[in-house]
Design a protein around this motif. Structure first.
Motif, mmCIF file in Angstrom:
data_model
loop_
_atom_site.group_PDB
_atom_site.id
_atom_site.type_symbol
_atom_site.label_atom_id
_atom_site.label_comp_id
_atom_site.label_asym_id
_atom_site.label_seq_id
_atom_site.Cartn_x
_atom_site.Cartn_y
_atom_site.Cartn_z
ATOM 1 N N ASP A 62 3.951 5.054 7.322
ATOM 2 C CA ASP A 62 4.492 5.325 8.655
ATOM 3 C C ASP A 62 3.604 6.306 9.398
ATOM 4 O O ASP A 62 3.026 7.220 8.803
ATOM 5 C CB ASP A 62 5.906 5.902 8.559
ATOM 6 N N VAL A 63 3.498 6.105 10.707
ATOM 7 C CA VAL A 63 2.726 7.001 11.578
ATOM 8 C C VAL A 63 3.660 7.562 12.646
ATOM 9 O O VAL A 63 4.316 6.792 13.357
ATOM 10 C CB VAL A 63 1.556 6.243 12.241
ATOM 11 N N PRO A 64 3.751 8.895 12.793
ATOM 12 C CA PRO A 64 4.590 9.469 13.849
ATOM 13 C C PRO A 64 4.026 9.156 15.238
ATOM 14 O O PRO A 64 2.819 9.305 15.481
ATOM 15 C CB PRO A 64 4.529 10.975 13.574
ATOM 16 N N VAL A 65 4.897 8.707 16.110
ATOM 17 C CA VAL A 65 4.565 8.537 17.530
ATOM 18 C C VAL A 65 5.643 9.296 18.297
ATOM 19 O O VAL A 65 6.733 8.764 18.542
ATOM 20 C CB VAL A 65 4.509 7.057 17.951
ATOM 21 N N ALA A 66 5.333 10.556 18.628
ATOM 22 C CA ALA A 66 6.311 11.462 19.248
ATOM 23 C C ALA A 66 7.547 11.540 18.343
ATOM 24 O O ALA A 66 7.452 11.943 17.190
ATOM 25 C CB ALA A 66 6.632 11.021 20.665
ATOM 26 N N TRP A 67 8.725 11.093 18.832
ATOM 27 C CA TRP A 67 9.978 11.282 18.112
ATOM 28 C C TRP A 67 10.316 10.154 17.136
ATOM 29 O O TRP A 67 11.366 10.175 16.480
ATOM 30 C CB TRP A 67 11.127 11.413 19.123
ATOM 31 N N ARG A 68 9.405 9.155 16.992
ATOM 32 C CA ARG A 68 9.699 8.017 16.136
ATOM 33 C C ARG A 68 8.548 7.767 15.168
ATOM 34 O O ARG A 68 7.439 8.235 15.375
ATOM 35 C CB ARG A 68 9.957 6.759 16.971
ATOM 36 N N ASN A 69 8.824 6.983 14.145
ATOM 37 C CA ASN A 69 7.793 6.559 13.207
ATOM 38 C C ASN A 69 7.541 5.068 13.370
ATOM 39 O O ASN A 69 8.480 4.290 13.573
ATOM 40 C CB ASN A 69 8.209 6.849 11.760
ATOM 41 N N LEU A 176 3.738 13.226 27.314
ATOM 42 C CA LEU A 176 3.654 14.339 26.365
ATOM 43 C C LEU A 176 4.813 14.322 25.380
ATOM 44 O O LEU A 176 4.626 14.499 24.171
ATOM 45 C CB LEU A 176 3.611 15.668 27.119
ATOM 46 N N ASP A 177 6.030 14.087 25.873
ATOM 47 C CA ASP A 177 7.200 14.061 25.002
ATOM 48 C C ASP A 177 7.472 12.679 24.432
ATOM 49 O O ASP A 177 7.921 12.550 23.288
ATOM 50 C CB ASP A 177 8.438 14.548 25.763
ATOM 51 N N GLU A 178 7.178 11.636 25.199
ATOM 52 C CA GLU A 178 7.547 10.281 24.792
ATOM 53 C C GLU A 178 6.509 9.608 23.911
ATOM 54 O O GLU A 178 6.830 8.683 23.165
ATOM 55 C CB GLU A 178 7.801 9.416 26.037
ATOM 56 N N VAL A 179 5.241 10.030 24.000
ATOM 57 C CA VAL A 179 4.161 9.322 23.311
ATOM 58 C C VAL A 179 3.340 10.252 22.413
ATOM 59 O O VAL A 179 3.075 9.950 21.259
ATOM 60 C CB VAL A 179 3.237 8.619 24.327
ATOM 61 N N VAL A 180 2.934 11.391 22.974
ATOM 62 C CA VAL A 180 2.022 12.276 22.246
ATOM 63 C C VAL A 180 2.783 13.140 21.243
ATOM 64 O O VAL A 180 2.431 13.222 20.062
ATOM 65 C CB VAL A 180 1.218 13.158 23.227
ATOM 66 N N GLY A 181 3.813 13.846 21.731
ATOM 67 C CA GLY A 181 4.701 14.567 20.821
ATOM 68 C C GLY A 181 4.206 15.900 20.308
ATOM 69 O O GLY A 181 4.751 16.410 19.324
ATOM 70 N N ILE A 182 3.186 16.506 20.936
ATOM 71 C CA ILE A 182 2.768 17.837 20.494
ATOM 72 C C ILE A 182 3.733 18.878 21.051
ATOM 73 O O ILE A 182 4.432 18.642 22.044
ATOM 74 C CB ILE A 182 1.319 18.156 20.933
ATOM 75 N N ASN A 183 3.785 20.038 20.412
ATOM 76 C CA ASN A 183 4.694 21.096 20.832
ATOM 77 C C ASN A 183 4.383 21.556 22.249
ATOM 78 O O ASN A 183 3.235 21.511 22.698
ATOM 79 C CB ASN A 183 4.605 22.291 19.874
ATOM 80 N N ARG A 184 5.396 22.049 22.933
ATOM 81 C CA ARG A 184 5.226 22.430 24.341
ATOM 82 C C ARG A 184 4.191 23.533 24.524
ATOM 83 O O ARG A 184 3.498 23.575 25.545
ATOM 84 C CB ARG A 184 6.573 22.862 24.934
ATOM 85 N N GLU A 185 4.062 24.431 23.525
ATOM 86 C CA GLU A 185 3.058 25.492 23.673
ATOM 87 C C GLU A 185 1.630 24.949 23.625
ATOM 88 O O GLU A 185 0.685 25.655 23.990
ATOM 89 C CB GLU A 185 3.240 26.561 22.590
ATOM 90 N N ASN A 186 1.473 23.680 23.210
ATOM 91 C CA ASN A 186 0.154 23.056 23.182
ATOM 92 C C ASN A 186 -0.081 22.066 24.328
ATOM 93 O O ASN A 186 -1.138 21.431 24.377
ATOM 94 C CB ASN A 186 -0.052 22.323 21.844
ATOM 95 N N HIS A 187 0.882 21.933 25.222
ATOM 96 C CA HIS A 187 0.729 20.984 26.327
ATOM 97 C C HIS A 187 -0.489 21.291 27.192
ATOM 98 O O HIS A 187 -1.087 20.397 27.781
ATOM 99 C CB HIS A 187 1.995 20.961 27.187
ATOM 100 N N ASN A 188 -0.853 22.565 27.264
ATOM 101 C CA ASN A 188 -1.994 22.958 28.098
ATOM 102 C C ASN A 188 -3.306 22.316 27.620
ATOM 103 O O ASN A 188 -4.260 22.185 28.392
ATOM 104 C CB ASN A 188 -2.151 24.476 28.104
ATOM 105 N N ILE A 189 -3.356 21.898 26.350
ATOM 106 C CA ILE A 189 -4.570 21.264 25.823
ATOM 107 C C ILE A 189 -4.891 19.987 26.592
ATOM 108 O O ILE A 189 -6.060 19.677 26.858
ATOM 109 C CB ILE A 189 -4.411 20.949 24.318
ATOM 110 N N LEU A 190 -3.863 19.261 26.976
ATOM 111 C CA LEU A 190 -4.052 17.972 27.647
ATOM 112 C C LEU A 190 -3.856 18.050 29.155
ATOM 113 O O LEU A 190 -4.101 17.069 29.859
ATOM 114 C CB LEU A 190 -3.071 16.938 27.065
ATOM 115 N N ASP A 191 -3.435 19.189 29.653
ATOM 116 C CA ASP A 191 -3.155 19.349 31.079
ATOM 117 C C ASP A 191 -4.444 19.603 31.855
ATOM 118 O O ASP A 191 -5.196 20.527 31.542
ATOM 119 C CB ASP A 191 -2.190 20.521 31.273
ATOM 120 N N TYR A 192 -4.712 18.765 32.858
ATOM 121 C CA TYR A 192 -5.908 18.977 33.677
ATOM 122 C C TYR A 192 -5.745 18.254 35.001
ATOM 123 O O TYR A 192 -5.402 17.075 35.044
ATOM 124 C CB TYR A 192 -7.163 18.467 32.958
ATOM 125 N N ASN A 193 -5.946 18.965 36.088
ATOM 126 C CA ASN A 193 -5.854 18.389 37.434
ATOM 127 C C ASN A 193 -4.527 17.661 37.662
ATOM 128 O O ASN A 193 -4.485 16.523 38.144
ATOM 129 C CB ASN A 193 -7.027 17.444 37.704
#
Length: 470
Positions: A62-69, A176-193
């Motif tokens: 199984d591979v995690p995809v946000a909240w599902r496997n 971010l929540d539906e597909v990627v699933g990283i913690n909110r404190e890491n959202h800035n990693i993908l945030d740009y423009n």
């Protein structure tokens, strides 16, 4: 040293562009230099049954995809002494095309994480995961956010290669929540423009950023070529490098190529004139060998410089060139070249589509290869044309500037121009025709072009140096 090369496409399994050529040849070149390189890619529906029958089933997990496997099957095949892994999930990859679906963000988020999860099941832990373009951009992000605390993953380095910065994997924040699933404190990693940007995340998390030519590495740090990422790239120049792509000299070999009329070498390229006659005949043109033949094998899109060709087309024909076009792309360009073939039936032939064997006939039979790109991260067509002794006329940008050098400015293998104007392009074509009319000088130019080495020899050595520096 062990390298896991993660890619969304690779020849001969699945291909839509130059990434597949690189992924199908660089790992072989690395393996020939005793670098343990393996490749991982999706198991697409379009992979032939003959290849599927040769695959070995390894396991599933199984591979995690946000909240599902999600289910993931793992298969492998040994091709040309390289082990290829295939990530199987029919929901994501049993489709008619590789890309262009509403859920591409989810499909390649799954794939990017599966690249990491599969390491648990292979008994083979890489020293470096080499990721390519936006489809694998989340792998360095996931590795840093979820896996670094585990011993098996703690020392893995990551390289991210940009093949074309125009494609960045940009989406709305909902992924971010539906597909990627990283913690909110890491959202800035993908945030740009004001959006989610997969490529920016990869660049921030990886150990080294590479592009496919030294000139393109410089260009993407400027607003004209960066597609808005220049500020970020300037801040990260310390880990940015450009390594010129190569081509597979076994696949593109005029001495042995079965797709061309007559084989030839740089020592004896008399067969090239026979290839020209056959090319003209195959494409229904007058076989008068006196007129220089200009070949164009390209995607018919604006950044390939097709607007310049369209603007100057009547002049090109008026000055005695024959033109053979092979490609597909935007309908306005397809219709234009089809119309030109009707207007100039004795001088122009256009095939809308892409036929690999026909492309080789053009590389071998044309005199001049025209590639006036507005931007070109690397380009492989100019290297192939050199291999077959067809002299490239190119605009000095990206990898074109790193592989084609103007012979009228000293020893060179083609003709170049700088300004993106029809006049500059025509000037380069005039200079090419003047040399063509001087048969002895033209022969010297053809021989020198064929002797240029754009195999993976040099490039693979540069990649190995880079891997060892991490």
């Amino acid at each position: 040293m062990k390298i896991l090369y993660a890619t969304s496409e690779a020849r001969p399994f699945a291909a839509s562009g130059g990434l597949a050529d690189v992924a199908g040849s660089l790992p072989k070149a690395l393996k020939s230099r005793r670098i343990a390189c393996r490749v991982v890619m999706p198991l697409y529906a379009g992979i032939s049954e003959e290849i599927r029958n040769r695959m070995k089933y390894i396991t599933n997990f199984d591979v995690p995809v946000a909240w599902r496997n999600q289910y993931c099957g793992l298969f492998s095949i040994n091709m040309d002494n390289v082990i290829y892994y295939f990530i199987d999930n029919e929901y994501y990859f049993k489709r008619d095309s590789l890309y262009g679906y509403y859920d591409d963000a989810e499909r390649f988020s799954f794939f990017s994480r599966a690249v990491i999860e599969m390491i648990r099941h292979t008994n083979w832990t890489p020293d470096v995961i080499h990721c390519n373009d936006w489809q694998t951009a989340l792998t360095p992000v996931f590795l840093n956010c979820f896996y670094r605390h585990e011993e098996i993953f703690s020392n893995i380095k990551t390289v991210f290669t940009v093949h074309n910065l125009q494609y960045q994997g940009q989406y709305g924040y909902a992924v971010l929540d539906e597909v990627v699933g990283i913690n909110r404190e890491n959202h800035n990693i993908l945030d740009y423009n004001l959006c989610v940007n997969f490529v920016k995340g990869a660049m921030q998390c990886c150990d080294m950023i590479t592009t496919v030519s030294p000139t393109y590495a410089k260009e993407i740090c400027t607003p004209w070529f960066s597609h808005s990422l220049d500020r970020f790239l300037l801040d990260n120049q310390y880990k940015l490098a450009g390594i010129l792509n190569g081509i597979d000299y076994q696949e593109y070999n005029p001495a042995k190529d079965k797709d061309i009329a007559v084989n030839f070498t740089s020592e004896d390229f008399s067969g090239k004139s026979e290839c020209k006659k056959a090319l003209l005949k195959d494409f229904g043109l007058d076989s008068n060998a006196g007129a220089p033949v200009v070949g164009i094998v390209s995607r018919l899109v604006s950044h390939k410089g097709i607007d310049l060709v369209r603007s100057a087309f009547d002049q090109i024909i008026a000055e005695g060139f024959k033109v053979i076009i092979l490609g597909t792309g935007d309908s306005e360009y397809e219709h234009f070249f089809a119309d030109m073939a009707l207007r100039y039936p004795f001088s122009v032939a256009a095939t809308i589509g892409f036929i690999p064997a026909a492309a080789k006939k053009i590389y071998a039979g044309a005199d001049i290869f025209l590639m006036p790109s507005k931007s070109e991260p690397c380009g492989l067509a100019q290297m192939i044309s050199l291999r077959y002794g067809t002299i490239p006329v190119v605009r000095e940008t990206g990898g074109l500037a790193d592989s084609v050098f103007d012979c009228s400015k000293g020893q060179g293998n083609g003709l170049t121009f700088q300004s993106y104007t029809p006049e500059e392009m025509m000037n380069a074509l005039h200079r090419a025709k003047a040399i063509y009319n001087d048969k002895e000088n033209w022969k010297k130019l053809v021989r020198y072009a064929m002797e240029c080495d754009y195999s993976w020899n040099t490039s693979a050595t540069e990649y190995i140096k880079m891997y060892k520096s991490l």
